[in-house]
Design an enzyme around this catalytic site. Structure first.
Site, PDB file in Angstrom:
ATOM      1  N   HIS A   8       0.823  -1.217   0.000  1.00  0.00           N
ATOM      2  CA  HIS A   8       0.000   0.000   0.000  1.00  0.00           C
ATOM      3  C   HIS A   8       0.855   1.265   0.000  1.00  0.00           C
ATOM      4  O   HIS A   8       1.850   1.365   0.710  1.00  0.00           O
ATOM      5  CB  HIS A   8      -1.001   0.005   1.160  1.00  0.00           C
ATOM      6  CG  HIS A   8      -0.426   0.015   2.542  1.00  0.00           C
ATOM      7  ND1 HIS A   8      -0.161   1.186   3.226  1.00  0.00           N
ATOM      8  CD2 HIS A   8      -0.106  -0.996   3.386  1.00  0.00           C
ATOM      9  CE1 HIS A   8       0.301   0.890   4.429  1.00  0.00           C
ATOM     10  NE2 HIS A   8       0.350  -0.421   4.553  1.00  0.00           N
TER      11      HIS A   8
ATOM     12  N   GLU B  90      -5.288   1.398   2.722  1.00  0.00           N
ATOM     13  CA  GLU B  90      -5.011   0.303   3.648  1.00  0.00           C
ATOM     14  C   GLU B  90      -4.973   0.767   5.098  1.00  0.00           C
ATOM     15  O   GLU B  90      -5.456   0.074   5.992  1.00  0.00           O
ATOM     16  CB  GLU B  90      -3.682  -0.366   3.280  1.00  0.00           C
ATOM     17  CG  GLU B  90      -3.449  -1.707   3.970  1.00  0.00           C
ATOM     18  CD  GLU B  90      -2.872  -1.604   5.369  1.00  0.00           C
ATOM     19  OE1 GLU B  90      -2.897  -2.609   6.105  1.00  0.00           O
ATOM     20  OE2 GLU B  90      -2.379  -0.516   5.733  1.00  0.00           O
TER      21      GLU B  90
ATOM     22  N   ASP C  54       3.571  -6.381   3.370  1.00  0.00           N
ATOM     23  CA  ASP C  54       3.401  -5.214   4.229  1.00  0.00           C
ATOM     24  C   ASP C  54       4.637  -5.063   5.108  1.00  0.00           C
ATOM     25  O   ASP C  54       5.736  -4.969   4.604  1.00  0.00           O
ATOM     26  CB  ASP C  54       2.107  -5.340   5.049  1.00  0.00           C
ATOM     27  CG  ASP C  54       1.529  -3.990   5.434  1.00  0.00           C
ATOM     28  OD1 ASP C  54       2.284  -3.162   5.962  1.00  0.00           O
ATOM     29  OD2 ASP C  54       0.326  -3.761   5.212  1.00  0.00           O
TER      30      ASP C  54
ATOM     31  N   HIS D 226       4.463   2.650  13.143  1.00  0.00           N
ATOM     32  CA  HIS D 226       3.549   3.786  13.313  1.00  0.00           C
ATOM     33  C   HIS D 226       4.156   4.900  14.153  1.00  0.00           C
ATOM     34  O   HIS D 226       3.473   5.845  14.541  1.00  0.00           O
ATOM     35  CB  HIS D 226       2.188   3.353  13.880  1.00  0.00           C
ATOM     36  CG  HIS D 226       1.335   2.665  12.875  1.00  0.00           C
ATOM     37  ND1 HIS D 226      -0.046   2.621  12.953  1.00  0.00           N
ATOM     38  CD2 HIS D 226       1.644   1.992  11.729  1.00  0.00           C
ATOM     39  CE1 HIS D 226      -0.529   1.948  11.921  1.00  0.00           C
ATOM     40  NE2 HIS D 226       0.489   1.546  11.172  1.00  0.00           N
TER      41      HIS D 226
END
Length: 346
Positions: free
Chosen positions: A72, A223, A243, A323
């Site tokens: 993504h 995504e 991913d 993240h």
């Protein structure tokens, strides 16, 4: 083995160029256009879905079967929730950024009329000399604001710039590649795997490799908010999401490995596909780990939840501090590339 096919410098160059392009979920056209031009430059035709996902088809030996591979191009981000009376911006999250790490980050505010303003994401208690709770105040999304780099001190001043509720806020990836092979940047999830799949496409073209089955590469856009590849073409019966691998706690994956995910929040991935990937990794002496990610979803799990009648699996390079301020190593990119190549050739 296909180690010589992996070109570290080219893959890292693709990754760093892509990282420079703002692409928070919902604002991915520029990144998708750059990717489309890059892939066409390699020699492939591309297709853009109405949703904005970029697809590339590759013919295989067995044309009765089609495998899908996805990565993504969208990233975490922010959006203007409201303009405050003092000229700062309140925020809402796009995806799940680790908000305490955003305090002090530079950002771009992207207006609906193609204007871009710079700013800084700051705590509402940004000075140790002024606020008693400057060091302890929560850095959740409600405790952060954007200070715009313009002479504004009111809501009216900000509106005069053309900034409105719903404008996108993209924060600085802070890309760095070290001499020791580490890649430090936000949004390695999942632009690292996008770069890997571009390298796979290039290797197939340059080495005149015909994959075992038809392939459809999907570079998805939503995504991070859960529905990137919720729709996939109906001829796909096997789907490999490429991913990122998580690192920490009781997980075995490191920044040098390709991760093979046996289970995430959607449940276990296909037994045969996952076992086959493990076998490929072992036969080729790849550095790999098998792990379970209980707080994780992928393009493959989105497709399954949407009702796709597919076998699905998930792999990716090990990425630390996901993240947040992420880091991986070129070894992880190479191991992931090798595993993808083995998968599509068998």
């Amino acid at each position: 083995m296909h180690i010589d096919m992996f070109k570290t410098d080219e893959t890292v160059s693709t990754l760093t160029e892509l990282l420079k392009i703002n692409s928070p979920s919902g604002y991915t056209e520029n990144a998708a256009a750059w990717l489309e031009e890059t892939i066409r430059g390699i020699g492939y035709e591309t297709e853009m879905t109405p949703k904005g996902n970029l697809m590339v088809s590759v013919a295989g030996k067995n044309e009765s079967m089609t495998r899908g591979l996805s990565a993504h191009v969208d990233t975490l981000g922010l959006m203007v929730r409201s303009v405050n009376d003092d000229g700062t911006l309140s925020l809402t999250k796009l995806g799940g950024p680790l908000t305490p790490t955003l305090d002090g980050e530079y950002c771009d505010i992207i207006t609906r009329h193609d204007g871009v303003y710079t700013g800084t994401i700051l705590s509402k208690s940004p000075s140790i000399h002024v606020y008693e709770d400057a060091a302890t105040k929560e850095r959740d999304i409600d405790g952060l604001v954007v200070k715009i780099d313009e002479r504004v001190s009111s809501k009216e001043d900000v509106r005069g710039l053309g900034i409105r509720n719903g404008d996108f806020v993209a924060y600085d990836p802070k890309v760095m590649v070290t001499d020791s092979g580490f890649i430090k940047s936000r949004f390695l999830d999942d632009k690292a795997s996008v770069a890997i799949l571009v390298s796979v496409l290039k290797a197939l073209k340059e080495e005149s490799i015909v994959p075992e089955t038809n392939l459809k590469f999907i570079f998805s856009t939503y995504e991070e908010v859960g529905h990137g590849s919720a729709w996939i073409p109906g001829d796909i019966t096997e789907f490999l999401a490429v991913d990122m691998g998580c690192i920490g706690m009781d997980l075995e994956c490191t920044e040098f490995d390709v991760s093979i995910c046996a289970k995430d929040s959607s449940g276990p991935y296909d037994y045969d596909m996952t076992t086959g990937l493990i076998n490929h990794a072992e036969r080729n002496n790849l550095s790999y780990a098998v792990d379970i990610y209980p707080m994780y979803g992928s393009d493959a799990s989105a497709a399954l939840r949407a009702g796709a009648n597919i076998k699905a699996a998930l792999i990716g390079p090990g990425v630390a501090s996901s993240h947040g301020m992420e880091r991986t190593h070129t070894d992880a990119l190479k191991n992931t590339f090798e595993l993808v190549m083995e998968y599509i050739r068998n």
